[in-house]
Motif scaffolding. Structure first.
Motif, PDB file in Angstrom:
ATOM      1  N   THR A 188       0.835  -1.197   0.000  1.00  0.00           N
ATOM      2  CA  THR A 188       0.000   0.000   0.000  1.00  0.00           C
ATOM      3  C   THR A 188       0.863   1.238   0.000  1.00  0.00           C
ATOM      4  O   THR A 188       1.991   1.239   0.476  1.00  0.00           O
ATOM      5  N   GLN A 189       0.288   2.309  -0.530  1.00  0.00           N
ATOM      6  CA  GLN A 189       1.003   3.581  -0.539  1.00  0.00           C
ATOM      7  C   GLN A 189       1.228   4.083   0.875  1.00  0.00           C
ATOM      8  O   GLN A 189       2.198   4.764   1.162  1.00  0.00           O
ATOM      9  N   GLY A 190       0.298   3.752   1.791  1.00  0.00           N
ATOM     10  CA  GLY A 190       0.426   4.246   3.157  1.00  0.00           C
ATOM     11  C   GLY A 190       1.664   3.734   3.844  1.00  0.00           C
ATOM     12  O   GLY A 190       2.331   4.449   4.591  1.00  0.00           O
ATOM     13  N   HIS A 191       2.014   2.439   3.597  1.00  0.00           N
ATOM     14  CA  HIS A 191       3.219   1.888   4.214  1.00  0.00           C
ATOM     15  C   HIS A 191       4.456   2.603   3.700  1.00  0.00           C
ATOM     16  O   HIS A 191       5.369   2.908   4.446  1.00  0.00           O
ATOM     17  N   ARG A 192       4.502   2.857   2.380  1.00  0.00           N
ATOM     18  CA  ARG A 192       5.674   3.534   1.834  1.00  0.00           C
ATOM     19  C   ARG A 192       5.760   4.955   2.361  1.00  0.00           C
ATOM     20  O   ARG A 192       6.836   5.449   2.692  1.00  0.00           O
ATOM     21  N   ALA A 193       4.625   5.639   2.443  1.00  0.00           N
ATOM     22  CA  ALA A 193       4.645   7.026   2.919  1.00  0.00           C
ATOM     23  C   ALA A 193       5.091   7.091   4.376  1.00  0.00           C
ATOM     24  O   ALA A 193       5.883   7.953   4.764  1.00  0.00           O
ATOM     25  N   SER A 194       4.575   6.151   5.216  1.00  0.00           N
ATOM     26  CA  SER A 194       4.970   6.177   6.619  1.00  0.00           C
ATOM     27  C   SER A 194       6.454   5.887   6.775  1.00  0.00           C
ATOM     28  O   SER A 194       7.117   6.427   7.645  1.00  0.00           O
ATOM     29  N   TRP A 195       7.006   5.009   5.907  1.00  0.00           N
ATOM     30  CA  TRP A 195       8.444   4.727   5.969  1.00  0.00           C
ATOM     31  C   TRP A 195       9.251   5.954   5.610  1.00  0.00           C
ATOM     32  O   TRP A 195      10.261   6.260   6.239  1.00  0.00           O
ATOM     33  N   LEU A 196       8.818   6.689   4.575  1.00  0.00           N
ATOM     34  CA  LEU A 196       9.566   7.875   4.174  1.00  0.00           C
ATOM     35  C   LEU A 196       9.521   8.956   5.229  1.00  0.00           C
ATOM     36  O   LEU A 196      10.412   9.793   5.309  1.00  0.00           O
ATOM     37  N   GLN A 197       8.456   8.957   6.062  1.00  0.00           N
ATOM     38  CA  GLN A 197       8.299   9.998   7.061  1.00  0.00           C
ATOM     39  C   GLN A 197       8.950   9.641   8.383  1.00  0.00           C
ATOM     40  O   GLN A 197       8.903  10.423   9.331  1.00  0.00           O
ATOM     41  N   MET A 198       9.553   8.475   8.483  1.00  0.00           N
ATOM     42  CA  MET A 198      10.200   8.086   9.731  1.00  0.00           C
ATOM     43  C   MET A 198      11.400   8.977   9.997  1.00  0.00           C
ATOM     44  O   MET A 198      12.145   9.319   9.072  1.00  0.00           O
ATOM     45  N   PRO A 199      11.602   9.371  11.253  1.00  0.00           N
ATOM     46  CA  PRO A 199      12.757  10.224  11.555  1.00  0.00           C
ATOM     47  C   PRO A 199      14.058   9.474  11.355  1.00  0.00           C
ATOM     48  O   PRO A 199      14.160   8.285  11.641  1.00  0.00           O
ATOM     49  N   ARG A 200      15.053  10.160  10.840  1.00  0.00           N
ATOM     50  CA  ARG A 200      16.358   9.562  10.607  1.00  0.00           C
ATOM     51  C   ARG A 200      17.308   9.949  11.737  1.00  0.00           C
ATOM     52  O   ARG A 200      17.301  11.095  12.184  1.00  0.00           O
ATOM     53  N   PRO A 201      18.143   9.013  12.226  1.00  0.00           N
ATOM     54  CA  PRO A 201      19.121   9.377  13.265  1.00  0.00           C
ATOM     55  C   PRO A 201      20.191  10.292  12.686  1.00  0.00           C
ATOM     56  O   PRO A 201      20.559  10.197  11.519  1.00  0.00           O
ATOM     57  N   HIS A 202      20.705  11.195  13.507  1.00  0.00           N
ATOM     58  CA  HIS A 202      21.713  12.151  13.062  1.00  0.00           C
ATOM     59  C   HIS A 202      23.121  11.769  13.507  1.00  0.00           C
ATOM     60  O   HIS A 202      24.099  12.206  12.903  1.00  0.00           O
ATOM     61  N   SER A 203      23.252  10.993  14.553  1.00  0.00           N
ATOM     62  CA  SER A 203      24.576  10.640  15.045  1.00  0.00           C
ATOM     63  C   SER A 203      25.187   9.544  14.178  1.00  0.00           C
ATOM     64  O   SER A 203      24.489   8.799  13.478  1.00  0.00           O
ATOM     65  N   LEU A 204      26.524   9.453  14.230  1.00  0.00           N
ATOM     66  CA  LEU A 204      27.226   8.414  13.475  1.00  0.00           C
ATOM     67  C   LEU A 204      26.799   7.027  13.926  1.00  0.00           C
ATOM     68  O   LEU A 204      26.538   6.141  13.097  1.00  0.00           O
ATOM     69  N   MET A 205      26.698   6.823  15.231  1.00  0.00           N
ATOM     70  CA  MET A 205      26.318   5.512  15.751  1.00  0.00           C
ATOM     71  C   MET A 205      24.909   5.152  15.311  1.00  0.00           C
ATOM     72  O   MET A 205      24.636   4.018  14.892  1.00  0.00           O
ATOM     73  N   GLY A 206      23.978   6.109  15.387  1.00  0.00           N
ATOM     74  CA  GLY A 206      22.609   5.837  14.980  1.00  0.00           C
ATOM     75  C   GLY A 206      22.505   5.507  13.512  1.00  0.00           C
ATOM     76  O   GLY A 206      21.785   4.574  13.109  1.00  0.00           O
ATOM     77  N   GLN A 207      23.207   6.251  12.667  1.00  0.00           N
ATOM     78  CA  GLN A 207      23.146   5.992  11.236  1.00  0.00           C
ATOM     79  C   GLN A 207      23.785   4.652  10.880  1.00  0.00           C
ATOM     80  O   GLN A 207      23.282   3.926  10.013  1.00  0.00           O
ATOM     81  N   MET A 208      24.896   4.322  11.533  1.00  0.00           N
ATOM     82  CA  MET A 208      25.538   3.035  11.269  1.00  0.00           C
ATOM     83  C   MET A 208      24.637   1.881  11.710  1.00  0.00           C
ATOM     84  O   MET A 208      24.480   0.890  10.988  1.00  0.00           O
ATOM     85  N   LEU A 209      24.029   1.999  12.890  1.00  0.00           N
ATOM     86  CA  LEU A 209      23.130   0.948  13.357  1.00  0.00           C
ATOM     87  C   LEU A 209      21.928   0.815  12.433  1.00  0.00           C
ATOM     88  O   LEU A 209      21.468  -0.302  12.148  1.00  0.00           O
ATOM     89  N   LEU A 210      21.404   1.943  11.953  1.00  0.00           N
ATOM     90  CA  LEU A 210      20.279   1.888  11.025  1.00  0.00           C
ATOM     91  C   LEU A 210      20.689   1.210   9.723  1.00  0.00           C
ATOM     92  O   LEU A 210      19.951   0.381   9.176  1.00  0.00           O
ATOM     93  N   ALA A 211      21.886   1.546   9.219  1.00  0.00           N
ATOM     94  CA  ALA A 211      22.345   0.930   7.973  1.00  0.00           C
ATOM     95  C   ALA A 211      22.525  -0.580   8.144  1.00  0.00           C
ATOM     96  O   ALA A 211      22.121  -1.371   7.278  1.00  0.00           O
ATOM     97  N   VAL A 212      23.127  -1.002   9.268  1.00  0.00           N
ATOM     98  CA  VAL A 212      23.321  -2.433   9.509  1.00  0.00           C
ATOM     99  C   VAL A 212      21.970  -3.131   9.661  1.00  0.00           C
ATOM    100  O   VAL A 212      21.756  -4.238   9.140  1.00  0.00           O
ATOM    101  N   ALA A 213      21.038  -2.475  10.374  1.00  0.00           N
ATOM    102  CA  ALA A 213      19.721  -3.079  10.563  1.00  0.00           C
ATOM    103  C   ALA A 213      18.995  -3.246   9.238  1.00  0.00           C
ATOM    104  O   ALA A 213      18.376  -4.291   8.978  1.00  0.00           O
ATOM    105  N   LEU A 214      19.086  -2.244   8.372  1.00  0.00           N
ATOM    106  CA  LEU A 214      18.435  -2.348   7.064  1.00  0.00           C
ATOM    107  C   LEU A 214      19.097  -3.434   6.210  1.00  0.00           C
ATOM    108  O   LEU A 214      18.410  -4.175   5.494  1.00  0.00           O
ATOM    109  N   ALA A 215      20.441  -3.510   6.272  1.00  0.00           N
ATOM    110  CA  ALA A 215      21.129  -4.550   5.515  1.00  0.00           C
ATOM    111  C   ALA A 215      20.732  -5.941   6.017  1.00  0.00           C
ATOM    112  O   ALA A 215      20.491  -6.858   5.220  1.00  0.00           O
ATOM    113  N   LEU A 216      20.667  -6.085   7.340  1.00  0.00           N
ATOM    114  CA  LEU A 216      20.245  -7.371   7.889  1.00  0.00           C
ATOM    115  C   LEU A 216      18.814  -7.708   7.481  1.00  0.00           C
ATOM    116  O   LEU A 216      18.489  -8.860   7.163  1.00  0.00           O
ATOM    117  N   MET A 217      17.959  -6.685   7.495  1.00  0.00           N
ATOM    118  CA  MET A 217      16.568  -6.913   7.108  1.00  0.00           C
ATOM    119  C   MET A 217      16.487  -7.383   5.655  1.00  0.00           C
ATOM    120  O   MET A 217      15.732  -8.307   5.327  1.00  0.00           O
TER     121      MET A 217
END
Length: 491
Positions: free
Chosen positions: A11-40
């Motif tokens: 659904t478009q709603g799932h994609r829109a909600s994903w795009l609106q999710m807040p992004r981490p600004h710190s290096l650790m947060g961004q690295m953890l997010l990248a690893v989590a997405l890669a694992l997913m």
């Protein structure tokens, strides 16, 4: 087999909600997010391929079971007893781990059902390998609850074994493969039923557990590594911010973390020490210059008293005062980056009024606009110097000054307006550089070395604020004067 394919929301709603999710600004947060997405992504692909393999296995198992029952029924003892004239054993008699076979004059497909062509082709190949000749094959999928024979069998099992209502409903929702074949020598359909558990129900738990374990192990390891890197990096950032504000070498960091981070900290400490030494040398040099220049200037003040021409003596005195004032501005601009006086909690409106009163006492046309009371941490001597420069510029170039103080968001804003000719838009930024003066319309017969605005901007920067210049424009587009905004943070 179509009923075994997983379904995913698109659904478009799932994609829109994903795009609106807040992004981490710190290096650790961004690295953890990248690893989590890669694992997913990896786990998703792995789960998909495992699901496909498991589904294919279920398909082959169900087709083999159906073929086995058909062959055993037509070639086994019961089939022989039928052809030899023995007692007819109903085709609904017991068959291994499945439903009874049945004969029917109609194909086993109900209105609205879709034939599984892939299953039909697979079953035809299996039967052909066993030299079991058929004329027609029909394969369909349906829930147990929608099949008369399978539903009766499931309800009987539930009653015999005392199954709960939930287990019974789960059994009725199970997937059922219904296969009908018609041989060359018989006109009736032989129908076989095979029930299989849904692969998604079987695979969901192990895949979920596996995913959680992988996430916990890998994310914990990555977090520990990143923490070892980011802790000294964060400490170095705080140290750099402190040094930028104070230029004090006290409290330098000890080298820690990985070898690369240790080398970075050591190099930064050496750079701090060198910068501090250069600043100290500059201050010593400026102090010597100021002393060496002010001494002969004071002697010149005494000597000009012997000049009998009052006009000439006044001009000489004014020149000396300009030199002294310019020298003070140069020394102040050089030292503004390393102030010696501490921050004080100051009532800004009272400080502003004290500067305005100085000009009022001299009869200068300074007007006070809307003013709000607010206190903040600042260096009063420097802010007073900045206000004098800005108000003095407004009086010098615009003949009058209007001063107001307001709160805008988290900042205190002192607005100083004049009625002068303004500054060309393409020259506003350069006007705040040292030793830069405007065109003759703004500096004719006004003197000065072009340091007032540069010093005011440096003082604003020193306090974490800003100095913004802009032309005041009328409704007709004519320039009515210059507005200087001195912004200071309240926090």
């Amino acid at each position: 087999m179509s009923s075994l394919k997983p379904s995913f929301p698109k659904t478009q709603g799932h994609r829109a909600s994903w795009l609106q999710m807040p992004r981490p600004h710190s290096l650790m947060g961004q690295m953890l997010l990248a690893v989590a997405l890669a694992l997913m992504l990896v786990q998703g692909l792995g789960a998909f391929f495992v699901y496909r393999a498991q589904r294919d296995g279920y398909e082959a198992s169900m087709l083999n079971a159906a073929a086995f029952r058909l062959i055993m029924e037509t070639r086994g003892p019961r089939a022989l007893s039928r052809h030899r004239g023995g007692p007819r054993v109903p085709l609904g008699g017991p068959s291994p781990k499945g439903y009874h076979l049945e004969y029917s004059t109609r194909a086993p497909i109900a209105p609205g059902e879709t034939r599984d062509r892939a299953a039909e082709a697979g079953l035809a190949k299996i039967l052909a390998d066993q030299e079991f000749q058929v004329r027609d094959i029909v394969a369909v999928h349906r829930d147990v609850a929608r099949d008369r024979v399978a539903r009766r069998n499931a309800l009987d099992r539930a009653a015999n074994y005392g199954l709960s209502r939930e287990d019974t409903e789960r059994m009725l929702r199970s997937n059922l493969l219904v296969v009908g074949v018609r041989t060359e020598d018989e006109g009736s359909w032989i129908i076989s039923r095979v029930r299989a558990p849904r692969p998604e129900n079987v695979l969901l738990t192990p895949i979920l557990v596996q995913t959680i374990l992988i996430y916990v192990v890998i994310m914990a390891a990555v977090a520990l590594i990143l923490r070892r890197i980011t802790r000294p990096l964060a400490a170095l950032t705080r140290r750099l911010e402190r040094f930028a504000a104070t230029q004090d070498v006290e409290g330098q960091l000890a080298a820690s973390g990985p070898e690369d981070m240790q080398r970075l900290i050591v190099a930064h400490n050496a750079m701090e020490s060198r910068i501090a030494a250069l600043l100290d040398e500059k201050n010593v040099m400026l102090g010597a210059i100021g002393h060496d220049l002010k001494t002969p200037l004071a002697a010149l003040r005494v000597r000009i008293e012997s000049v009998t021409d009052d006009l000439e003596r006044g001009r000489m005195a004014a020149t000396i005062e300009d030199i002294v004032h310019t020298l003070d501005d140069i020394l102040s601009l050089a030292r503004v980056g390393r102030p010696s006086d501490p921050l004080e909690n100051t009532e800004l409106s009272a400080l502003m009024f004290s500067v305005i009163e100085e000009y009022e006492d001299m009869g200068e046309p300074v007007e006070v606009g809307r003013t709000e009371r607010m206190a903040l941490e600042l260096r009063p001597t420097w802010i007073r110097r900045a206000l004098r420069n800005l108000i003095g510029n407004a009086l010098r170039y615009g003949e009058r000054a209007r001063v107001s103080l307001s709160r805008e968001g988290g900042r205190a804003v002192i607005l100083i307006e004049d009625d002068g000719p303004g500054i060309p838009d393409d020259s506003i930024d350069s006007m705040m550089n040292p030793f830069t003066r405007g065109d003759p319309s703004r500096n004719s017969a006004t003197g000065g070395a072009g340091l007032g605005l540069a010093l005011a901007r440096a003082i604003a920067d020193q306090h974490g604020g800003a100095l913004i210049l802009s032309n005041r424009v009328s409704a007709q587009g004519a320039v009515e004067g210059l507005a200087a905004r001195l912004e200071l943070p309240l926090g």
